[in-house]
Design a protein around this motif. Structure first.
Motif, PDB file in Angstrom:
ATOM      1  N   THR A  78      -0.652  -9.629  -7.684  1.00 20.82           N
ATOM      2  CA  THR A  78      -0.889 -10.553  -6.571  1.00 20.82           C
ATOM      3  C   THR A  78      -0.368 -11.950  -6.902  1.00 20.82           C
ATOM      4  O   THR A  78       0.263 -12.606  -6.060  1.00 20.82           O
ATOM      5  CB  THR A  78      -2.382 -10.600  -6.223  1.00 20.82           C
ATOM      6  N   VAL A  94      -1.627 -11.325   2.233  1.00 25.05           N
ATOM      7  CA  VAL A  94      -2.520 -10.507   1.421  1.00 25.05           C
ATOM      8  C   VAL A  94      -3.527  -9.831   2.345  1.00 25.05           C
ATOM      9  O   VAL A  94      -4.241 -10.501   3.090  1.00 25.05           O
ATOM     10  CB  VAL A  94      -3.257 -11.346   0.359  1.00 25.05           C
ATOM     11  N   LEU A 220      -8.008 -15.283  -5.325  1.00 26.16           N
ATOM     12  CA  LEU A 220      -6.634 -15.169  -4.839  1.00 26.16           C
ATOM     13  C   LEU A 220      -5.872 -16.460  -5.145  1.00 26.16           C
ATOM     14  O   LEU A 220      -6.486 -17.530  -5.272  1.00 26.16           O
ATOM     15  CB  LEU A 220      -6.628 -14.910  -3.337  1.00 26.16           C
ATOM     16  N   THR A 226      -4.244 -14.630   4.303  1.00 24.10           N
ATOM     17  CA  THR A 226      -5.017 -13.413   4.078  1.00 24.10           C
ATOM     18  C   THR A 226      -5.561 -12.868   5.390  1.00 24.10           C
ATOM     19  O   THR A 226      -5.848 -13.629   6.320  1.00 24.10           O
ATOM     20  CB  THR A 226      -6.201 -13.667   3.126  1.00 24.10           C
TER      21      THR A 226
END
Length: 241
Positions: A78, A94, A220, A226
């Motif tokens: 990620t 994401v 994150l 997201t």
């Protein structure tokens, strides 16, 4: 439009099915799980070779956008995707399934802290569900471990007293309840993976009054877009095609 879909989760497979064949999707799997469930469409298996390898691959394949639907604990992948997409000005999303509410669980930041908590609490029979790589942190803990994983941990990483169960979800509540009872489990160690496939172990632990030690998700990268559902991810991709 050409999408790189970083996958390996049920959400990634669902997203690939929703987008194919209208959108060209290349699903990428890490290759750590034998005989993985494959999504529809084109699939590549294996790593990219770090940030430099991913950057070159995206350029060579002329990818228009990246959707990261990896496991919530695939922090390295990620981070690499976020860094490279920012550098190349590639649209990047994401898809992160919502975490479970921790409830009464003892929340810790890492596997190492989970092992320290198990030792400090004096738990004797522990159901360890943090995956094959998570076992190493518990190697020196004086307890008996029921270790469940898709593939077996390395022998050098295993606690002295243990039993390994190799299986893959989804799991059912009745089965989880029976497993905890059969092995007289007095603590459950779990990552906060979210989703319904492995949730029944938490429900079974709650029904039996078994304490839960929960390893929190890694954060994150800053600034990434997201979404929490496949529907939202489809909308995001559709808005860029």
């Amino acid at each position: 439009m050409r999408i790189l879909l970083l996958g390996g989760t049920s959400e990634a497979r669902a997203l690939a099915a929703r987008l194919h064949p209208a959108i060209e999707v290349i699903s990428s799997l890490a290759g750590r799980v034998p005989d993985p469930a494959l999504p529809v469409g084109e699939v590549r298996v294996g790593g990219f070779g770090g940030v430099e390898g991913l950057r070159q691959w995206l350029r060579d394949e002329q990818v228009d956008a990246v959707v990261d639907a990896t496991h919530p604990y695939a922090a390295t992948m990620t981070a690499h995707a976020a860094a490279v997409c920012a550098e190349l000005a590639l649209p990047h999303l994401v898809l992160a399934r919502p975490p479970w509410p921790p409830g009464d669980a003892i929340v810790v930041p890492t596997d190492v802290e989970a092992a320290k908590t198990v030792a400090a609490q004096g738990f004797g029979r522990v159901f360890l569900t943090t995956g094959r790589s998570g076992a190493a942190a518990f190697k020196g803990v004086d307890a008996w471990f029921l270790i469940r994983a898709v593939t077996p941990p390395e022998a050098a990483d295993l606690p002295t007293r243990h039993h390994i169960v190799l299986s893959r979800g989804p799991y059912r509540y009745d089965g989880e309840l029976a497993l905890l009872r059969e092995h007289r489990i007095d603590a459950l160690v779990s990552k906060n993976s979210g989703g319904s496939m492995t949730r029944p172990k938490l429900d079974a632990a709650a029904a039996l009054g078994v304490p839960v030690v929960m390893v929190d998700r890694p954060p994150l990268p800053d600034g990434v877009a997201t979404v929490a559902s496949v529907d939202e991810a489809v909308d995001w991709v559709s808005g860029r095609s």
